[in-house]
Design a protein around this motif. Structure first.
Motif, mmCIF file in Angstrom:
data_model
loop_
_atom_site.group_PDB
_atom_site.id
_atom_site.type_symbol
_atom_site.label_atom_id
_atom_site.label_comp_id
_atom_site.label_asym_id
_atom_site.label_seq_id
_atom_site.Cartn_x
_atom_site.Cartn_y
_atom_site.Cartn_z
ATOM 1 N N GLU A 1 -8.845 -35.049 151.074
ATOM 2 C CA GLU A 1 -7.486 -35.437 151.336
ATOM 3 C C GLU A 1 -7.172 -35.077 152.790
ATOM 4 O O GLU A 1 -6.402 -36.041 153.387
ATOM 5 N N ARG B 1 -16.268 -37.888 149.387
ATOM 6 C CA ARG B 1 -16.339 -38.611 148.201
ATOM 7 C C ARG B 1 -17.788 -38.989 147.604
ATOM 8 O O ARG B 1 -17.861 -38.921 146.471
ATOM 9 N N LEU C 1 -13.009 -39.802 141.964
ATOM 10 C CA LEU C 1 -11.733 -39.688 142.505
ATOM 11 C C LEU C 1 -11.232 -40.862 142.146
ATOM 12 O O LEU C 1 -11.481 -41.885 142.361
ATOM 13 N N ASP C 2 -10.012 -40.752 141.978
ATOM 14 C CA ASP C 2 -8.844 -41.926 141.815
ATOM 15 C C ASP C 2 -7.565 -41.724 142.761
ATOM 16 O O ASP C 2 -6.936 -40.782 142.473
ATOM 17 N N ASP C 3 -7.380 -42.298 143.953
ATOM 18 C CA ASP C 3 -6.331 -42.403 144.647
ATOM 19 C C ASP C 3 -5.072 -43.291 143.944
ATOM 20 O O ASP C 3 -5.414 -44.438 143.814
ATOM 21 N N THR D 1 -4.115 -38.140 144.622
ATOM 22 C CA THR D 1 -5.466 -38.208 143.947
ATOM 23 C C THR D 1 -5.844 -37.546 142.777
ATOM 24 O O THR D 1 -5.502 -36.209 142.706
#
Length: 451
Positions: free
Chosen positions: A413, A428, A438-440, A445
């Motif tokens: 981040e 990542r 990871l989902d932004d 996130t």
RNA sequence: GGCGGCGUGGCCGAGUGGUUGAGGCAAGGGCCUGCAAAGCCCUGUACCCGGGUUCGAUUCCCGGCGCCGCCUCCA
């Protein structure tokens, strides 16, 4: 109106409970002499779905499923391992319920053990002898099949053709090769209960008669089990109930087998898959999904690929659950629920019903993409309701993430904020390699477990 | 031998006598995204074979082929 396929008549008939609004069901449970396999798992899941769906439909379900804790196979196992039959039975009964819990099968209302009902079995057998349906031989008591009206109904065969197929019996004294044993006189060192015919133990059909009639009463609604139980087990249960003049199951349900590479999975073929192994290696919900995706009466193939495929389908539902977790509770979209109900009511078309679920999922995603929450909310509620009806639990809560991964996610981040995308991407990749995704999103996130 | 079931697209698997023929997974293209993921959109000559019934059959009937199950170990 719920309609179910009745094995006894080969037709699909309306479920008309003995007591309106209440359903009494009995499902033949495991003989506890080894770990459960995926075939047991399917059976348990199928009837768990039956039960949940009936409850979801507003019926009160009284569900009895037995544990057979005395049987030749248990005795063999105990002898081979030099321990008591009780020790063997207790171990595998515990393993059974652990596995059931792992795959989300709700506990039956009652799960009686055969050994706790021996007195009632003795009474039943005595009654059968008195009525002229059973006779005693040197090694046990047998039911005389020819005295039973309509024997062969479940097998869909007349007694003669059954006789033609009967294997050669060790006991040549029997009046007919199709006669079956109700009481086995015990040999030296075998577990034994007292009876008018001397010490012995029950045959394997009688327990289900006394326990189903004892706990559910005459004329109970549903009797289920694997398709292999249709004959001889269920036929022989039925014969005994007829013999003592008591109305038995109103409807018979049988689930299809699990296959491995196109063949029936069985111990003798050595191609069985243990349920605990399956559960340990994958999301247990994947197996329920797999079971739901085929009709319960059809054979079902279990392979690595079919499980992985089902796992992905579950992942799609989870992603949906996460996206809609914060939507307010509203009434489920009625037209969706009605489609689902229509499919399920017709002999539990779970595969068709899942279509309705997935179409609702897509429609809700589409609505959310257009910021049309008002349309998405009832769809989301419907998806949750339908999944509940078949016992599919959706995970919308964030996963427990290890410290180390949290730290890396935070570092990423920071890198992103500083537009240091090279570092962000490297982090990542590391997180992904550790099995996390990871989902932004617009609100930050999130970290979740990979598939 | 007797009884029963099944044969749908790359895979799994619903369903229907008829212009627009589920769904999931996988694949390709696109949108979105710093890049992704998730999601959305688009794409893919599906109904074992041969007869019959029908204006029309993948769906009904008959025959064939193939696969599977039960006929007292088995969920």
């Amino acid at each position: 109106m719920i309609r179910l396929h009745d094995t006894a008549t080969g037709t699909t008939v309306p479920l008309e409970p003995r007591d309106p609004g209440k359903v009494s069901m009995y499902v033949c449970g495991p003989t506890v002499y080894g770990p459960p396999h995926v075939g047991h798992g399917r059976m348990a899941l199928v009837f768990d779905v039956v039960r949940r769906y009936l409850e979801w439909s507003g019926l009160e379900v009284f569900f009895v499923s037995n544990v057979t804790d005395i049987d030749d196979k248990i005795i063999e196992k105990a002898n081979a391992e030099g321990r008591s039959t009780t020790a063997v039975a207790e171990q595998y009964e515990a393993e059974w319920f652990d596995a059931m819990e792992a795959i989300g099968v709700a506990r039956p209302t009652h799960s009686p053990r055969a050994t706790e009902w021996v007195d009632q079995m003795v009474d039943l057998i005595a009654d059968l002898i008195e009525r002229g349906h059973a006779y005693e031989l040197s090694d046990g008591v047998y039911l005389e099949v020819s005295t039973i009206e309509g024997y062969g109904q479940l097998a869909r065969q007349d007694v003669e053709s059954l006789q033609a197929g009967a294997r050669i019996e060790a006991n040549a004294e029997k009046r007919s090769p199709v006669d079956f044993v109700l009481w086995k006189k015990s040999k030296e060192g075998e577990p034994s209960w007292p009876s008018p015919w001397g010490g012995g133990r029950p045959g394997w059909h009688t327990e289900c008669v006394v326990m189903s009639l004892g706990l559910l009463g005459d004329d109970f609604d549903l009797h289920g089990g694997g398709i292999d139980l249709r004959f001889p087990h269920h036929e022989n249960e039925r014969a005994q109930a007829i013999g003592i003049g008591r109305p038995f199951a109103r409807l018979w349900m049988h689930n299809g087998f699990v296959e491995v590479e196109g063949e029936k999975m069985s111990k003798s073929l050595g191609n069985f898959v243990n349920l605990p192994d399956l559960v340990a290696n994958t999301d247990p919900r994947a197996y329920r999904m797999l079971v739901l995706r085929s009709h319960y009466r059809s054979p079902m193939e279990v392979t690595k690929d079919s499980i992985a495929d089902a796992r992905q389908a579950v992942a799609r539902l989870d992603a949906f659950a996460r996206r809609t977790a914060d939507l307010p509770d509203v009434d489920p979209a009625p037209e969706v629920i009605e489609q689902f109900r229509a499919l399920m009511d017709e002999d539990l078309n779970t595969a068709g019903a899942l279509d309705v679920v997935f179409r609702a999922v897509r429609a809700a995603h589409q609505a959310l993409d257009m910021d049309d929450d008002e349309s998405a909310e009832p769809l989301s509620a419907a998806v949750r309701s339908m999944c509940g009806a078949v016992g599919l639990e959706l995970s919308e809560e964030p996963d427990e993430v290890p410290e180390e991964i949290v730290a890396k996610a935070q570092a990423r981040e920071d890198a992103r904020a500083a537009k240091d995308f090279a570092t962000a991407d490297r982090l990542r990749d590391e997180i992904q390699a550790a099995g996390w995704v990871l989902d932004d999103g617009p609100s930050g996130t999130t970290v979740r477990r990979g598939n």
